[in-house]
Scaffold this motif. Structure first.
Motif, PDB file in Angstrom:
ATOM      1  N   GLY A 370     120.364  62.489  11.380  1.00 51.50           N
ATOM      2  CA  GLY A 370     119.391  63.509  11.752  1.00 51.50           C
ATOM      3  C   GLY A 370     117.976  63.133  11.353  1.00 51.50           C
ATOM      4  O   GLY A 370     117.022  63.350  12.116  1.00 51.50           O
ATOM      5  N   SER A 371     117.814  62.538  10.180  1.00 51.81           N
ATOM      6  CA  SER A 371     116.482  62.147   9.713  1.00 51.81           C
ATOM      7  C   SER A 371     115.876  61.073  10.603  1.00 51.81           C
ATOM      8  O   SER A 371     114.689  61.120  10.953  1.00 51.81           O
ATOM      9  CB  SER A 371     116.567  61.641   8.271  1.00 51.81           C
ATOM     10  N   LEU A 372     116.700  60.098  10.991  1.00 44.99           N
ATOM     11  CA  LEU A 372     116.206  59.035  11.860  1.00 44.99           C
ATOM     12  C   LEU A 372     115.828  59.585  13.238  1.00 44.99           C
ATOM     13  O   LEU A 372     114.820  59.168  13.835  1.00 44.99           O
ATOM     14  CB  LEU A 372     117.271  57.949  11.999  1.00 44.99           C
ATOM     15  N   ALA A 373     116.625  60.531  13.749  1.00 46.11           N
ATOM     16  CA  ALA A 373     116.298  61.145  15.034  1.00 46.11           C
ATOM     17  C   ALA A 373     114.990  61.928  14.948  1.00 46.11           C
ATOM     18  O   ALA A 373     114.179  61.914  15.882  1.00 46.11           O
ATOM     19  CB  ALA A 373     117.434  62.059  15.483  1.00 46.11           C
ATOM     20  N   VAL A 374     114.750  62.612  13.833  1.00 47.07           N
ATOM     21  CA  VAL A 374     113.513  63.378  13.640  1.00 47.07           C
ATOM     22  C   VAL A 374     112.304  62.440  13.613  1.00 47.07           C
ATOM     23  O   VAL A 374     111.247  62.745  14.185  1.00 47.07           O
ATOM     24  CB  VAL A 374     113.600  64.217  12.353  1.00 47.07           C
ATOM     25  N   VAL A 375     112.455  61.288  12.955  1.00 48.79           N
ATOM     26  CA  VAL A 375     111.352  60.318  12.911  1.00 48.79           C
ATOM     27  C   VAL A 375     110.966  59.882  14.324  1.00 48.79           C
ATOM     28  O   VAL A 375     109.789  59.878  14.699  1.00 48.79           O
ATOM     29  CB  VAL A 375     111.744  59.100  12.051  1.00 48.79           C
ATOM     30  N   ALA A 376     111.976  59.506  15.122  1.00 47.12           N
ATOM     31  CA  ALA A 376     111.697  59.060  16.488  1.00 47.12           C
ATOM     32  C   ALA A 376     111.142  60.205  17.341  1.00 47.12           C
ATOM     33  O   ALA A 376     110.214  60.009  18.132  1.00 47.12           O
ATOM     34  CB  ALA A 376     112.966  58.490  17.114  1.00 47.12           C
ATOM     35  N   LEU A 377     111.701  61.394  17.177  1.00 49.07           N
ATOM     36  CA  LEU A 377     111.256  62.534  17.966  1.00 49.07           C
ATOM     37  C   LEU A 377     109.823  62.925  17.607  1.00 49.07           C
ATOM     38  O   LEU A 377     109.014  63.249  18.492  1.00 49.07           O
ATOM     39  CB  LEU A 377     112.204  63.712  17.742  1.00 49.07           C
ATOM     40  N   ALA A 378     109.481  62.888  16.314  1.00 47.24           N
ATOM     41  CA  ALA A 378     108.117  63.211  15.899  1.00 47.24           C
ATOM     42  C   ALA A 378     107.123  62.223  16.489  1.00 47.24           C
ATOM     43  O   ALA A 378     106.026  62.603  16.938  1.00 47.24           O
ATOM     44  CB  ALA A 378     108.030  63.218  14.371  1.00 47.24           C
ATOM     45  N   ARG A 379     107.495  60.949  16.505  1.00 48.96           N
ATOM     46  CA  ARG A 379     106.606  59.934  17.103  1.00 48.96           C
ATOM     47  C   ARG A 379     106.425  60.187  18.598  1.00 48.96           C
ATOM     48  O   ARG A 379     105.320  60.060  19.131  1.00 48.96           O
ATOM     49  CB  ARG A 379     107.196  58.535  16.865  1.00 48.96           C
ATOM     50  N   HIS A 380     107.498  60.562  19.269  1.00 51.65           N
ATOM     51  CA  HIS A 380     107.426  60.799  20.702  1.00 51.65           C
ATOM     52  C   HIS A 380     106.552  62.010  21.013  1.00 51.65           C
ATOM     53  O   HIS A 380     105.718  61.968  21.924  1.00 51.65           O
ATOM     54  CB  HIS A 380     108.829  61.017  21.262  1.00 51.65           C
ATOM     55  N   LEU A 381     106.712  63.082  20.256  1.00 52.64           N
ATOM     56  CA  LEU A 381     105.912  64.282  20.497  1.00 52.64           C
ATOM     57  C   LEU A 381     104.438  64.030  20.177  1.00 52.64           C
ATOM     58  O   LEU A 381     103.548  64.542  20.869  1.00 52.64           O
ATOM     59  CB  LEU A 381     106.459  65.438  19.663  1.00 52.64           C
ATOM     60  N   ALA A 382     104.183  63.237  19.127  1.00 49.29           N
ATOM     61  CA  ALA A 382     102.794  62.905  18.797  1.00 49.29           C
ATOM     62  C   ALA A 382     102.156  62.094  19.918  1.00 49.29           C
ATOM     63  O   ALA A 382     100.990  62.310  20.284  1.00 49.29           O
ATOM     64  CB  ALA A 382     102.743  62.120  17.490  1.00 49.29           C
TER      65      ALA A 382
END
Length: 399
Positions: A370-382
């Motif tokens: 979940g943490s790794l998915a959040v990192v990638a998702l945060a980068r994508h949304l940014a």
């Protein structure tokens, strides 16, 4: 590109990728057949995996320098010869050496991908990439099952000899039917290797794609490292074949990746990436229920790993379509940088997964995913927010 040619290339990718994974299924048979301990026999798997990583970095950039037909046929011929050498190896050291050579040379899948992207129109690249990835997934999943059955019936040498025959047969067919292509680059080999690193530094879209895949593949590797410990532990008390059976459930990704490719052609890579990253995050929640054991926990593991596999593989299609559009003259070198980052992420994920299991159990593995998915998702949304502001900033009057 005809449909028949696309099917042939997908099968070629599957057979080539399967050479990396089928030794995992015959490790115990190698140990008993050569009369060595299982830990020593595991060197065969390690050798082919390290060889593959080296081959991706050292040989895939040649796809931008050499014509694809002789390059692919030559690599398949070398792979078939190395598999034959492995199949007749009299002891463990020559088997390990032959396995390393198999890994180095069986890298035609990441060479075929950029080649195929250059043979079709822009609006078909997603479909073609999805079909080729589907073939690779099939090879990854089915090779272990087939090798286990062949090894059980005829001994550990049989899978190597059958794989050698399959590879050499495909090499003969491709030598006759693979279309001739003109190499897009005339750079010398050292410059090709350095160019992959320079592209990573100069292309933000490549770095973004690498981050997405490295993070998701790290979570994927962590889960499959931990799920073997979970299923064989006290929560379930199952044997190693249960892990293989769970992997076969995810053969559904062979169907999903071509669909994902068509969605990339229709909606673009970023939209598909967003859905995939949310899917990976959701899989972490579903997988967490696997800690309860029993039939409900097993259902959660099946659904969670399937959701994770679909998200990871579909996201790979979106990422590859994005990077192939960056530099048509350097697709193989772009793919080299991308695949190297992905495999580095996967290796790190396996290491982190074991540590998460040791300290926090299955819940820790799911939290890592979940943490790794959040990192990638945060980068994508940014990135999405920045892309929306950029046109507005360009249109605004100067102050």
């Amino acid at each position: 590109m005809s449909r028949r040619m696309l099917v042939l290339l997908a099968v070629t990718c599957g057979v080539a990728v399967g050479n990396v994974y089928f030794p995992q299924a015959v490790g115990p048979l190698v140990a008993s057949g050569l009369r060595v301990d299982p830990d020593s026999a595991a060197l065969v798997v390690t050798a082919v995996q390290f060889g593959y990583a080296a081959g991706v970095f050292l040989l895939v950039p040649l796809g931008d320098r050499l014509s694809h037909r002789p390059l692919v046929v030559t690599l398949l011929g070398l792979t078939g010869s190395a598999l034959l050498a492995a199949g007749v190896a009299p002891a463990l050291p020559p088997l390990v050496g032959a396995s390393a050579l198999v890994g180095v040379t069986t890298v035609v899948a990441p060479i075929i991908g950029p080649m195929a992207a250059g043979l079709v129109a822009d609006d078909r690249r997603g479909m073609v990439s999805g079909a080729l990835l589907s073939g690779s997934i099939g090879g990854m999943l089915l090779s272990r099952t087939a090798a286990g059955a062949l090894g059980q019936w005829w001994g550990w040498r049989a899978p190597y000899l059958v794989a050698a025959g399959s590879v050499l047969l495909i090499a003969v067919v491709l030598a006759r039917v693979l279309p001739a292509t003109r190499p897009p680059s005339g750079q010398r080999y050292p410059a090709l290797l350095g160019r992959s690193l320079r592209l990573l530094a100069s292309e933000p879209e490549l770095r973004r794609s690498c981050l997405y895949q490295a993070a998701v593949f790290a979570g994927f590797s962590a889960v499959w490292t931990g799920v073997a410990l979970l299923l064989t532990g006290p929560a379930y008390g199952l044997g190693a074949p249960a892990v293989g059976a769970l992997a076969l459930v995810n053969a559904a990704t062979m169907v999903c990746t071509p669909i994902a490719g068509r969605q990339v052609d229709r909606w673009g890579s970023d939209a598909v990436n967003l859905v995939c990253l949310f899917g990976v995050l959701a899989s972490a929640v579903v997988l967490a229920f696997g800690a309860f054991g029993g039939a409900p926990g097993l259902v959660a593991l099946v659904l969670g790993t399937l959701l994770l596999d679909v998200g990871m593989q579909s996201g790979m299609v979106a990422n590859q379509v994005r990077i192939y559009s960056l530099r048509p003259d350097a697709r193989s070198r772009l793919n080299t940088a991308y695949m190297t980052c992905a495999y580095l992420g996967g290796s790190a994920g396996s290491w982190l997964g074991v540590r998460a299991w040791a300290h926090f159990g299955w819940s820790g593995v799911c939290a890592l995913l979940g943490s790794l998915a959040v990192v990638a998702l945060a980068r994508h949304l940014a990135w999405t927010r920045a892309a929306r502001r950029a046109p507005a900033a360009l249109a605004a009057p100067p102050t």
